[in-house]
Write a protein that holds these residues in place. Structure first.
Motif, short mmCIF file in Angstrom:
data_model
loop_
_atom_site.label_atom_id
_atom_site.label_comp_id
_atom_site.label_asym_id
_atom_site.label_seq_id
_atom_site.Cartn_x
_atom_site.Cartn_y
_atom_site.Cartn_z
N SER A 96 -3.10 1.70 3.40
CA SER A 96 -2.15 2.89 3.44
C SER A 96 -0.92 2.59 3.81
O SER A 96 0.27 2.77 3.53
CB SER A 96 -2.71 4.12 3.87
OG SER A 96 -3.83 4.42 3.19
N LEU A 97 -0.93 1.88 5.14
CA LEU A 97 0.20 1.61 5.93
C LEU A 97 1.17 0.69 5.20
O LEU A 97 2.32 0.67 4.81
CB LEU A 97 0.00 1.07 7.39
CG LEU A 97 1.24 0.63 8.42
CD1 LEU A 97 1.92 1.76 8.46
CD2 LEU A 97 0.35 0.53 9.52
N LYS A 102 5.65 -1.13 1.61
CA LYS A 102 6.07 -1.55 0.20
C LYS A 102 6.92 -0.68 -0.39
O LYS A 102 8.13 -1.16 -1.00
CB LYS A 102 5.02 -1.85 -0.65
CG LYS A 102 5.27 -2.65 -1.99
CD LYS A 102 5.79 -4.12 -1.66
CE LYS A 102 6.05 -4.88 -2.87
NZ LYS A 102 6.00 -6.17 -2.70
N ARG A 103 6.79 0.68 -0.36
CA ARG A 103 7.65 1.55 -1.08
C ARG A 103 8.72 2.11 -0.46
O ARG A 103 9.93 2.02 -1.09
CB ARG A 103 6.59 2.87 -1.24
CG ARG A 103 5.38 2.99 -2.16
CD ARG A 103 5.04 4.17 -2.34
NE ARG A 103 3.79 4.16 -3.34
CZ ARG A 103 3.30 4.96 -4.27
NH1 ARG A 103 3.73 6.12 -3.93
NH2 ARG A 103 2.27 4.77 -5.03
N ALA A 104 9.01 1.61 0.76
CA ALA A 104 10.07 1.63 1.61
C ALA A 104 10.95 0.62 1.48
O ALA A 104 12.34 0.66 1.32
CB ALA A 104 9.81 2.15 3.08
N ILE A 109 7.27 -8.83 0.82
CA ILE A 109 5.89 -9.07 0.53
C ILE A 109 4.87 -8.50 1.42
O ILE A 109 5.13 -8.90 2.75
CB ILE A 109 5.77 -10.61 0.27
CG1 ILE A 109 6.79 -10.97 -0.93
CG2 ILE A 109 4.42 -11.11 0.11
CD1 ILE A 109 6.15 -10.59 -2.18
N VAL A 110 4.20 -7.82 1.08
CA VAL A 110 3.34 -6.93 2.31
C VAL A 110 1.64 -7.65 2.16
O VAL A 110 1.07 -7.72 1.01
CB VAL A 110 3.35 -5.65 2.10
CG1 VAL A 110 2.55 -4.89 3.08
CG2 VAL A 110 4.56 -4.94 1.92
N ARG A 133 -4.22 2.70 -7.36
CA ARG A 133 -2.85 3.09 -7.52
C ARG A 133 -2.33 1.90 -8.15
O ARG A 133 -0.89 2.14 -8.69
CB ARG A 133 -2.36 3.74 -6.52
CG ARG A 133 -2.65 4.99 -5.85
CD ARG A 133 -1.66 5.65 -4.78
NE ARG A 133 -1.58 4.73 -3.77
CZ ARG A 133 -2.44 4.75 -2.34
NH1 ARG A 133 -3.26 5.47 -2.38
NH2 ARG A 133 -2.05 3.68 -1.63
N GLY A 134 -2.68 0.69 -8.07
CA GLY A 134 -1.98 -0.57 -8.49
C GLY A 134 -0.84 -0.92 -7.63
O GLY A 134 0.26 -1.24 -7.93
N GLU A 135 -1.30 -0.47 -6.28
CA GLU A 135 -0.02 -0.78 -5.31
C GLU A 135 0.30 -2.23 -5.30
O GLU A 135 -0.68 -3.21 -5.34
CB GLU A 135 -0.44 -0.40 -4.02
CG GLU A 135 -0.79 1.12 -3.78
CD GLU A 135 0.69 1.96 -3.91
OE1 GLU A 135 1.77 1.38 -3.66
OE2 GLU A 135 0.63 3.09 -4.01
N SER A 136 1.64 -2.60 -5.31
CA SER A 136 1.85 -4.00 -5.20
C SER A 136 1.82 -4.66 -4.02
O SER A 136 2.80 -5.08 -3.37
CB SER A 136 3.36 -4.29 -5.90
OG SER A 136 3.71 -5.55 -6.10
#
Ligand SMILES: Cc1ncc(C[n+]2csc(CCOP(=O)(O)OP(=O)(O)O)c2C)c(N)n1
Ligand code: SF4
Ligand SMILES: [Mg+2]
Length: 273
Positions: A96-97, A102-104, A109-110, A133-136
């Motif tokens: 979640s962190l 990544k969104r900010a 590369i996280v 959610r397919g978070e990158s």
């Protein structure tokens, strides 16, 4: 230096300091490790996994773009040794962190690093939702089947029959349930683009795991979706066995249940990259 013989294998004893310092053959410290010395146990697999992840970051030229997000376990000690920005997450919350980072800052590369206790016991919903959610982002789980840092207790990945501090007679499904095979679970989610399980108990497995880490980071670079690498790591202290027995113990006990290999590769399926 005193050496002991174990069935023809010459082993340096680790129960007492060596009489003379070991000879430094070469400096193999990866670019991103500032301080080579660490306080993890002799024979621990986590430093090998950490090194492989850092080598992958360097080889892809991602040094200036990478932000690490660490869970809480023995590997957390490395957050002070690395030349990488590291954020410390609460137990289980790293995905979640990492999502927030990544969104900010979409160009970063996280990379998260968590243990099996941290990820599967204490924060299972976090990684499942991040994958769905397919978070990158790229999440790495160091799986030794125990809460290593707190003394070797059973986790949700402990295999049936495995002896831990609170399953002295071995994990019994009637009392303790069955292990969760996290990679297999995540591979079923649409948002997961790359899922693999490696191990660091042999040189060949270390090499294969490094390729998995490279592939996972490439998946993130291509913004193809969530990427995940589980790495089976030795924990001789938490397994209550001799240091030199740990690689074979991993092969004979953890690997038959948590089978190594690539479970899902979006890029291969779609001929992307
Ligand atoms: C909320 C919370 N519960 C428990 C702990 C204690 N704790 C610290 S590290 C750890 C074990 C982590 O195990 P794992 O994630 O498998 O990592 P390992 O040490 O095996 O690498 C636990 C339970 C804590 N710090 N915070
Ligand atoms: S307790 Fe296990 S995981 Fe922790 S440093 Fe020692 S060998 Fe590694
Ligand atoms: Mg663990």
């Amino acid at each position: 230096m005193t050496r002991i013989e174990i069935e023809g294998l010459r082993v340096i004893p680790t129960t007492e300091p060596p009489a003379e310092a070991a000879r430094l053959v070469d400096d193999f410290t990866p670019e991103l490790i500032d301080v080579g010395a660490h306080h993890l146990c002799p024979g621990c697999g986590e430093p090998i996994a950490m090194r492989s992840a850092l080598e992958a970051v360097s080889e892809l030229g991602l040094v200036q773009r990478t932000i690490g997000v660490f869970g809480i376990g023995c590997y957390t000690a490395f957050s002070n040794n690395l030349d990488v920005e590291v954020l410390q997450a609460l137990h289980g919350r790293a995905p979640s962190l990492a999502t927030g980072v990544k969104r900010a800052k979409p160009d970063t590369i996280v990379l998260t690093i968590q243990g099996d206790g941290d990820m599967v016991n204490e924060g299972l919903q976090e990684v499942i939702h991040a994958a769905a959610r397919g978070e990158s982002i790229t999440c790495v789980m160091l799986n030794n089947g125990v809460f290593g840092e707190t003394g070797g207790h059973l986790t949700a990945t402990t295999v049936i029959g495995q002896r831990t501090k609170n399953t002295l007679e071995g994990r019994d499904p009637a009392a303790h349930g069955y292990p969760i095979l996290l990679s297999n679970l995540l591979a079923q989610l649409e948002g997961a683009a790359f899922v693999a399980r490696g191990a660091v108990n042999t040189a060949g497995n270390v090499a294969r795991t490094k390729k998995m880490l490279l592939r996972a980071l490439e998946t993130q670079m291509a913004r193809a979706g969530f990427s995940f690498v589980e790495i089976l790591t030795m924990c001789p202290t938490g397994w209550f066995i001799e240091t030199q027995e740990a690689p074979d113990y991993l092969a004979g006990n953890l690997a038959p249940v948590h089978a190594t290999g690539i479970l899902k590769d979006f890029a291969v399926e779609t001929k992307a990259f």
